[in-house]
Write a protein that holds these residues in place. Structure first.
Motif, short mmCIF file in Angstrom:
data_model
loop_
_atom_site.label_atom_id
_atom_site.label_comp_id
_atom_site.label_asym_id
_atom_site.label_seq_id
_atom_site.Cartn_x
_atom_site.Cartn_y
_atom_site.Cartn_z
N MET A 1 0.82 -1.21 0.00
CA MET A 1 0.00 0.00 0.00
C MET A 1 0.86 1.27 0.00
N ASN A 17 0.00 3.85 -2.78
CA ASN A 17 -0.50 3.17 -3.98
C ASN A 17 -1.99 2.90 -3.88
N LEU A 18 -2.75 3.95 -3.81
CA LEU A 18 -4.21 3.78 -3.71
C LEU A 18 -4.87 4.81 -4.61
N GLU A 20 -8.37 5.03 -4.20
CA GLU A 20 -9.40 5.44 -3.25
C GLU A 20 -8.91 5.12 -1.85
N ASN A 25 -8.99 0.59 3.68
CA ASN A 25 -7.54 0.50 3.76
C ASN A 25 -6.92 1.44 4.82
N SER A 27 -6.95 1.44 8.17
CA SER A 27 -6.30 0.83 9.33
C SER A 27 -4.92 0.25 8.96
N THR A 28 -4.84 -0.42 7.80
CA THR A 28 -3.56 -0.97 7.35
C THR A 28 -2.57 0.17 7.07
N ARG A 30 -2.49 3.11 8.39
CA ARG A 30 -2.06 3.70 9.65
C ARG A 30 -0.97 2.85 10.32
N GLU A 32 1.02 0.68 8.89
CA GLU A 32 2.24 0.63 8.06
C GLU A 32 3.07 1.90 8.21
#
Lengths: 111, 381
Positions: A1, A17-18, A20, A25, A27-28, A30, A32
């Motif tokens: 991400m 890499n998003l 949206e 996404n 929580s992940t 945050r 990371e």
């Protein structure tokens, strides 16, 4: 991400890499970014050029990451914001919380 | 939004590209939105970008096998509850036993006809969805029994004004938006609109903590003769920043203090969207901005306030971000200015709430991406 694009002595340039950035996404993201701050102990310049939309849950994660950075005496700056996202951040005054730059060169000028 | 309107997303993981192609074709045909990955690592990368409704994964894969992939998923809070099915080449009792320990919901032998695999997954998703609905129903029943609401049932009568509101929760599950109207004395009434950052039940539960603090600060403020909306926000923010449970939880807030004696309104905002004031005399909208940051951000946050003088026919619109967010052609957008343009076509010097409500109701459910709330205040005399 999130990927480290550049690892300099005083900052990391990190790409999100998003397209949206939302509840699915947040929580992940945050965890990371917090892991990255703890590991590298450097200011993060976060590039959001791929992101077309950010919802309030993701904004909350972004702010939580910034608070963590501040607690470590570090910072998170934002670059590459699309107009809609920049406008939203200005409307809800998050432009006063994050340092926002038009491009990567401006973001690294003071480093 | 009903389940029929939402295309279910499935992640297919298999190191055999041919099998993956065949499976993906069958699921596409059955109306699923398929994402494919030829390895567990590729699947993990794709899961970081988007969450599927179910994962169908091969057991035997090089590098990270299905069991290791499942173990990884179970360690991720955002992934662990996604229904997971193993695909196997044979009926392996040992795998079944290991898999059961890993909460895999089902197993499918690869020889199974593809249409049976699709049917099996459809049944599984229907069961999961039903179970989820029942759990939500239980929580809703408990909330109703306790008579707790983050949005009132109806708007109050406030002398000199007509107050209305419209609220729609995202996917019909209560979320982080909260609304309240408090008449503290004959002189002061308060209007509260907030949005706890987050969605669905978690944000809904947290909204009560925010509401409790705000209600207390409003009443303490007036009882100690501190007639300041900004002062109330400062107090609420300080308490929230010190509350261990609300650590890292943020909320926007628009607070109006209506003074019936002075015939004015004081507005203070915390990270909220600017209010819109329609002036009947000029037939124009004015955007009202405060400088306060989100509640819970910094304990030493400062808040400002501004006086609003409303003339008869004037209208005030306060709203959360769900009102300006929308999805169109698979893309989600936020557009405050577009909402103003729409309001300009709806609003005139008569009470425009009904027209606004009709406009909001007509929006397709699929375009809603967040809880949406708007409070409308019309000055009568």
């Amino acid at each position: 991400m999130i990927d480290i694009i550049k690892n300099q002595s005083n900052y990391l340039l990190v790409d999100v890499n998003l397209q949206e950035a939302n509840m699915a996404n947040a929580s992940t993201f945050r965890s990371e970014i917090i892991k990255m701050l703890d590991l590298h102990h450097k200011k993060i310049i976060l590039s959001l050029h791929q992101v077309n939309y950010i919802d309030s849950t993701f904004l909350g994660a972004l702010v939580a990451a910034l608070k963590h950075a501040i607690s470590l005496k570090l910072d998170i700056a934002l670059v590459g914001l699309k107009k809609d996202i920049h406008d939203l951040m200005t409307l809800i005054r998050l432009d006063k919380v994050f340092k926002i730059y038009d491009n990567f060169n401006d973001a690294t000028k003071e480093d | 939004m009903t389940d029929q309107e939402v295309q279910k997303k499935i992640l297919l993981v298999d190191d055999n590209p041919l099998f993956l192609k065949m499976l993906s074709k069958a699921f596409d045909k059955a109306g699923f939105e398929c994402t494919v990955a030829e390895s567990a690592n590729e699947a993990i990368r794709k899961l970081a970008i988007d969450l599927p409704d179910a994962i169908l994964s091969d057991y035997q894969m090089p590098k990270m096998n299905g069991i290791e992939f499942r173990k990884y998923i179970l360690k991720q809070p955002t992934l662990k509850d996604i229904p997971f099915i193993f695909l196997t080449d044979f009926s392996d009792k040992e795998l079944v036993n290991t898999g059961l320990d890993l909460h895999a919901i089902d197993y499918v032998i690869k020889d199974t006809p593809v249409n049976v695999i699709v049917a099996k997954l459809n049944n599984l998703l229907a069961t999961v969805s039903k179970q989820r609905e029942l759990s939500e129903l239980e929580v809703k029943k408990a909330a109703a029994a306790l008579n707790i609401r983050s949005v009132p049932q109806k708007a109050p009568a406030i002398a000199g004004y007509e107050v209305n509101f419209w609220h729609k929760s995202f996917q019909d599950i209560p979320g982080g938006d909260f609304i309240d109207f408090i008449k503290v004395t004959d002189r002061f009434s308060f209007v509260i609109l907030g949005d706890v950052m987050g969605k669905k039940w978690m944000a809904w539960f947290l909204s009560f903590s925010f509401l409790s603090y705000i209600r207390a600060a409003v009443r303490f403020g007036v009882s100690s003769h501190e007639y300041s909306a900004a002062g109330i926000l400062e107090k609420v923010n300080q308490i929230i920043c010190e509350d261990e449970v609300l650590k890292d939880i943020l909320s926007s807030l628009s607070l109006l203090m209506i003074d019936h004696e002075e015939n004015n309104i004081t507005y203070a905002g915390a990270g909220d969207l600017p209010l819109l004031h329609y002036q009947a005399k000029t037939k124009k909208f004015e955007s009202l901005k405060c400088s306060g940051l989100l509640l819970g951000l910094f304990a030493n946050g400062l808040y400002d306030e501004q006086k609003i003088i409303m003339q008869p026919g004037d209208q005030l619109f306060m709203f959360t971000d769900g009102i300006i967010d929308y999805a169109v052609s698979g893309e989600t957008k936020s557009d405050y200015n577009l909402f103003i343009k729409r309001l300009e076509t709806i609003t005139d010097s008569r009470n425009s709430f009904e027209k606004l409500k009709q406009f909001l109701i007509k929006q397709p459910p699929s375009s809603q991406v967040d809880d949406a709330s708007i409070i409308h205040i019309y000055k009568t005399a």
